[in-house]
Design a protein around this motif. Structure first.
Motif, mmCIF file in Angstrom:
data_model
loop_
_atom_site.group_PDB
_atom_site.id
_atom_site.type_symbol
_atom_site.label_atom_id
_atom_site.label_comp_id
_atom_site.label_asym_id
_atom_site.label_seq_id
_atom_site.Cartn_x
_atom_site.Cartn_y
_atom_site.Cartn_z
ATOM 1 N N PHE A 63 0.867 -1.174 0.000
ATOM 2 C CA PHE A 63 0.000 0.000 0.000
ATOM 3 C C PHE A 63 0.900 1.219 0.000
ATOM 4 C CE2 PHE A 63 -2.105 3.536 2.032
ATOM 5 C CZ PHE A 63 -3.336 3.537 1.420
ATOM 6 N N ALA A 65 0.706 5.628 -1.109
ATOM 7 C CA ALA A 65 0.103 6.823 -1.710
ATOM 8 C C ALA A 65 -1.353 6.595 -2.124
ATOM 9 C CB ALA A 65 0.931 7.313 -2.886
ATOM 10 N N GLY A 66 -2.118 5.991 -1.226
ATOM 11 C CA GLY A 66 -3.557 5.896 -1.446
ATOM 12 C C GLY A 66 -4.017 4.773 -2.336
ATOM 13 N N LEU A 90 -7.857 3.940 -2.917
ATOM 14 C CA LEU A 90 -8.751 4.268 -1.812
ATOM 15 C C LEU A 90 -9.826 5.200 -2.344
ATOM 16 C CD1 LEU A 90 -6.701 5.338 1.334
ATOM 17 C CD2 LEU A 90 -8.393 3.523 1.226
ATOM 18 N N LEU A 92 -11.882 8.020 -1.136
ATOM 19 C CA LEU A 92 -11.920 8.903 0.034
ATOM 20 C C LEU A 92 -13.208 9.706 0.170
ATOM 21 C CD1 LEU A 92 -8.306 10.375 -0.213
ATOM 22 C CD2 LEU A 92 -9.125 8.761 1.486
ATOM 23 N N ARG A 93 -14.150 9.561 -0.787
ATOM 24 C CA ARG A 93 -15.283 10.482 -0.800
ATOM 25 C C ARG A 93 -16.026 10.582 0.527
ATOM 26 N NH1 ARG A 93 -18.880 8.473 -5.263
ATOM 27 N NH2 ARG A 93 -17.648 6.615 -4.824
ATOM 28 N N THR A 94 -16.513 9.421 0.997
ATOM 29 C CA THR A 94 -17.260 9.442 2.264
ATOM 30 C C THR A 94 -16.670 8.381 3.187
ATOM 31 O OG1 THR A 94 -18.874 7.758 1.668
ATOM 32 C CG2 THR A 94 -19.360 10.010 0.958
ATOM 33 N N LEU A 95 -17.064 8.406 4.442
ATOM 34 C CA LEU A 95 -16.550 7.391 5.366
ATOM 35 C C LEU A 95 -16.985 5.993 4.934
ATOM 36 C CD1 LEU A 95 -17.004 9.206 8.791
ATOM 37 C CD2 LEU A 95 -14.849 8.646 7.654
ATOM 38 N N THR A 97 -17.536 4.950 1.709
ATOM 39 C CA THR A 97 -16.724 4.506 0.563
ATOM 40 C C THR A 97 -15.291 4.231 1.007
ATOM 41 O OG1 THR A 97 -16.116 6.763 -0.124
ATOM 42 C CG2 THR A 97 -18.119 5.827 -1.080
ATOM 43 N N LEU A 98 -14.815 5.010 1.965
ATOM 44 C CA LEU A 98 -13.464 4.798 2.482
ATOM 45 C C LEU A 98 -13.370 3.433 3.165
ATOM 46 C CD1 LEU A 98 -10.611 5.726 3.239
ATOM 47 C CD2 LEU A 98 -11.598 6.917 5.197
ATOM 48 N N GLY B 44 -21.579 11.807 -3.905
ATOM 49 C CA GLY B 44 -21.592 11.359 -2.511
ATOM 50 C C GLY B 44 -21.841 12.483 -1.523
ATOM 51 N N LEU B 48 -24.679 13.984 2.694
ATOM 52 C CA LEU B 48 -23.877 14.546 3.786
ATOM 53 C C LEU B 48 -24.202 16.011 4.035
ATOM 54 C CD1 LEU B 48 -20.368 13.021 2.919
ATOM 55 C CD2 LEU B 48 -22.080 12.151 4.501
ATOM 56 N N TYR B 68 -17.087 14.758 7.421
ATOM 57 C CA TYR B 68 -15.969 14.186 6.663
ATOM 58 C C TYR B 68 -16.349 14.197 5.191
ATOM 59 C CZ TYR B 68 -12.963 10.841 4.394
ATOM 60 O OH TYR B 68 -12.092 10.254 3.512
ATOM 61 N N PHE B 69 -15.434 14.597 4.329
ATOM 62 C CA PHE B 69 -15.662 14.486 2.898
ATOM 63 C C PHE B 69 -14.331 14.568 2.153
ATOM 64 C CE2 PHE B 69 -17.207 16.033 -1.320
ATOM 65 C CZ PHE B 69 -17.944 14.903 -1.616
ATOM 66 N N GLU B 70 -14.138 13.619 1.244
ATOM 67 C CA GLU B 70 -12.960 13.572 0.367
ATOM 68 C C GLU B 70 -11.635 13.732 1.109
ATOM 69 O OE1 GLU B 70 -13.527 16.079 -3.071
ATOM 70 O OE2 GLU B 70 -14.733 14.498 -3.985
ATOM 71 N N GLY B 71 -11.508 12.991 2.205
ATOM 72 C CA GLY B 71 -10.221 12.948 2.899
ATOM 73 C C GLY B 71 -10.013 14.024 3.944
ATOM 74 N N LEU B 95 -6.663 13.278 5.993
ATOM 75 C CA LEU B 95 -6.109 11.931 6.038
ATOM 76 C C LEU B 95 -4.726 11.899 5.384
ATOM 77 C CD1 LEU B 95 -9.062 9.506 5.220
ATOM 78 C CD2 LEU B 95 -8.245 10.327 7.426
ATOM 79 N N VAL B 97 -2.565 9.523 3.399
ATOM 80 C CA VAL B 97 -2.734 8.266 2.668
ATOM 81 C C VAL B 97 -1.414 7.721 2.113
ATOM 82 C CG1 VAL B 97 -5.110 8.814 2.049
ATOM 83 C CG2 VAL B 97 -3.273 9.387 0.459
#
Lengths: 129, 137
Positions: A63, A65-66, A90, A92-95, A97-98, B44, B48, B68-71, B95, B97
């Protein structure tokens, strides 16, 4: 870093890059790989070490860089040819989807411990009667 | 017209949530979507943010929440005014990453931040309710 290929010497210095990586890695020619991929060393260095020690190709998934990144390291003389291919990103949009993408990534990583690719046999074995 | 702290990113939305103005800090991400529905351009984002936008629009009162949105975790403030809704956000954490360890640690921090902001907002709501109750005596 999408699909990238490059060659490192025995000190992990980048000595050659493939055409697809000219705009990304080429500025790092002559520099140690970890300058270009900060914090990748704990995961990637063991693959390089194992390829050097065994003198055999190594494949793994890490893993970085995302995303999960498929790693293939092939010894070429005193150097190593390294191929990196991003696989699962990853989301990252919402918790939600994450969490879902993180679960997929963890499953991928668990399924892809480093694999040593045996060298091809010098001659194909004869089929047993 | 926007009611915002100078450096904070903000967008002004009309009654149909179309972007009519952005601050310089928000311009890189949102600027290209001027005239478009903000929620359509960020997949998404609707579940929210829409409930809070609707409350602000309906009550014409300021709505604050952490999301929370997009990191990123951000504190969001929706201010209704004559020109529509001004949505101001202050990033609280992002975040990391780069590595899995960094991701896990920053995700823990992000979730803790969300919980702490929710608790703080809840306490404020309780305090406000108490003030109303006590003032009504």
């Amino acid at each position: 870093m999408t699909g990238q290929g490059f060659v490192v010497d025995r000190d992990d210095r980048i000595v050659q890059v493939d055409d697809a990586s000219r705009t990304t890695i080429a500025p790092y020619l002559g520099h140690v790989l970890w300058t270009y991929l900060p914090e990748a060393r704990p995961q990637l260095a063991p693959c390089l070490e194992e390829a050097r020690e065994s003198d055999e190709a190594i494949e793994s998934t890490i893993f970085y860089a995302g995303a999960t990144v498929d790693v293939r390291v092939v010894p070429v003389g005193a150097c190593l040819a390294v191929q990196l291919e991003r696989r699962t990103e990853l989301d990252l949009r919402t918790l939600e989807t994450l969490a879902a993408s993180l679960r997929s990534i963890e499953a991928e990583l668990a399924a892809r411990a480093p694999v040593r690719r045996d060298r091809p046999a010098p001659a194909s074995p004869q089929a047993l009667p | 017209m926007a009611v915002a702290v100078e450096a904070a990113p903000y967008v002004v939305l009309d009654d149909e949530y179309r972007v009519v103005e952005t601050s310089w800090a928000a311009d890189a991400g949102v600027g290209p979507h001027c005239g478009e529905n903000l929620l359509d351009y960020f997949p998404g984002s609707r579940p929210l943010f829409l409930p809070y936008l609707e409350v602000a629009q309906r009550t014409r009162r300021i709505v604050e929440f952490a999301q929370y949105f997009e990191g990123h975790v951000a504190e969001v403030r929706i201010v209704p005014d004559a020109s529509g809704l001004t949505l101001v956000w202050e990033p609280l954490c992002t975040l990391d990453v780069l590595t899995m360890d960094g991701l896990r640690e920053s995700l823990r921090h992000a979730l803790d931040t969300l919980r702490a902001r929710e608790d703080a907002l809840h306490r404020e709501v309780v305090r406000s309710s108490l003030r109303v109750v006590e003032g009504g005596r």
